[in-house]
Design a protein around this motif. Structure first.
Motif, PDB file in Angstrom:
ATOM      1  N   ARG A 126       0.831  -1.214   0.000  1.00 51.11           N
ATOM      2  CA  ARG A 126       0.000   0.000   0.000  1.00 51.11           C
ATOM      3  C   ARG A 126       0.863   1.262   0.000  1.00 51.11           C
ATOM      4  O   ARG A 126       0.587   2.219  -0.731  1.00 51.11           O
ATOM      5  N   ARG A 169       1.078   4.004  -2.968  1.00 50.81           N
ATOM      6  CA  ARG A 169       0.706   5.374  -2.585  1.00 50.81           C
ATOM      7  C   ARG A 169       1.797   6.378  -2.961  1.00 50.81           C
ATOM      8  O   ARG A 169       1.512   7.432  -3.525  1.00 50.81           O
ATOM      9  N   ARG A 220       1.889   9.345  -5.878  1.00 46.07           N
ATOM     10  CA  ARG A 220       2.182  10.698  -5.407  1.00 46.07           C
ATOM     11  C   ARG A 220       3.401  11.307  -6.109  1.00 46.07           C
ATOM     12  O   ARG A 220       3.418  12.507  -6.403  1.00 46.07           O
ATOM     13  N   LYS A 272      -5.715   1.692  -4.582  1.00 45.82           N
ATOM     14  CA  LYS A 272      -5.024   1.942  -3.321  1.00 45.82           C
ATOM     15  C   LYS A 272      -5.573   1.086  -2.187  1.00 45.82           C
ATOM     16  O   LYS A 272      -4.845   0.701  -1.273  1.00 45.82           O
TER      17      LYS A 272
END
Length: 351
Positions: A147, A151, A155, A172
């Motif tokens: 995860r 993530r 980003r 996600k």
């Protein structure tokens, strides 16, 4: 005896799996080869080897030794071939692994963004290496690994088109593993590269009118594009140069004309007082020639470089002719002195 067995084992291993660890050597040498991996990358690859339950500890230890170069291998030379691979890693970690704690590594991980020109798949692999080091230091739990990896990739990756295409934002909650995500990225990159190659081959023979559309597509996919726009015609360039030269000549003439008008007039004798003229009557016509006398004063209408008439020095391409310039300057000075003598002594008529 040990070296002979090790050499025979390495030859057998290379024949069985020639790609294993050949691209992931580690030495920690300042003058090492440019393609040498850093310790964290090497450690991550070794971690995958240790998880393989089909191979014995002896085989794993031999593969670890195969991937080491001096001076890194000098630290574990005292170990025997029967030493478990975990002991090798423990010694190497104490010498080359990062000493930062998990929180600091996780903070650094969150500030790691995609570099300019870096492919998304290469960026993901760099994130995976950093997150593995953070995991070993306790900065992230194993259950949160996938995860956190997805993530931070979403980003820090600047290719929003790729993120939307693979629907990574929606994954996600149920993130893919590192291997699955890496395969998705490499497949998308290969598909884009193939499409860009087909576009180059097709549009290189197309008309120039489609060049702007083609360049926009290539910019979206981050590929180099060929220039289809034809260069400007040489006749157009020459026409523009002539127009610029004409504008410069006109500007110079206007500047010289205004400069001549602003020259100080010769001192005239005091005039006798004239009777007041009623406001209803227009000024007498004899005053107009008096205002225009200075504009008739001789001016240097010749080039200060070659002495020829019809152009000025900034537009002159001829060879310098100082003698002609000096002669014309002397004649001009004589004409101006003669003109000044006539106009300064002439008395205006009074009515």
């Amino acid at each position: 005896m040990f070296r002979k067995e090790l050499h025979r084992f390495l030859l057998t291993a290379q024949l069985a799996d020639p790609a294993q660890f050949q691209s992931s050597m580690f030495s920690q040498s300042v003058t090492g080869p440019n393609n040498e991996a850093d310790y964290e990358t090497w450690r991550s690859n070794v971690g995958l080897l240790l998880k393989d339950t089909r191979q014995s500890d002896l085989h794993k230890s031999q593969k670890v030794l195969e991937s080491l170069l001096s001076p890194a291998i000098d630290i574990v030379k005292h170990l025997t071939p029967e030493t478990p691979p975990s002991v090798y890693l423990e010694i190497l970690d104490s010498a080359f692994s990062t000493v930062e704690d998990g929180d600091d590594l996780f903070a650094k991980y969150l500030n790691t963004m995609q570099d300019s020109g870096e492919k998304p798949s290469a960026y993901l692999q760099r994130l995976q290496v950093m997150l593995n080091a953070t995991l070993r230091r306790g900065g992230v739990s194993a259950s949160e690994f996938d995860r956190q990896l997805l993530r931070q990739f979403v980003r820090g990756c600047w290719d929003n088109t790729l993120i939307s295409e693979l629907q990574l934002e929606q994954k996600k909650q149920n993130p893919p593993t590192f291997a699955e995500l890496l395969l998705l990225l490499r497949t998308a990159e290969d598909r884009r590269a193939s499409k860009a190659s087909r576009m180059k081959h097709h549009l290189s023979a197309s008309k120039p009118k489609v060049s702007s559309h083609y360049q926009g597509i290539c910019a979206q996919y981050g590929e180099e594009c060929i220039t289809l726009q034809s260069p400007p015609d040489s006749s157009e360039i020459q026409d523009l140069k002539r127009q610029i030269a004409d504008l410069q000549t006109q500007l110079t003439r206007v500047t010289q004309k205004n400069g001549g008008k602003n020259q100080s007039k010769p001192e005239a004798k005091p005039k006798a007082p004239t009777p007041a003229i009623p406001k209803s009557h227009p000024p007498t016509p004899h005053s107009q020639p008096e205002r225009n006398t200075t504009s008739k004063r001789p001016k240097p209408w010749y080039c200060f470089r070659c002495g020829e008439d019809g152009h000025i020095k900034p537009q002159c391409d001829s060879e310098p002719n100082p003698s002609l310039v000096a002669t014309k300057g002397r004649l001009l000075k004589e004409k101006q002195q003669a003109w000044d003598a006539v106009n300064s002594t002439s008395e205006p008529e009074h009515f």
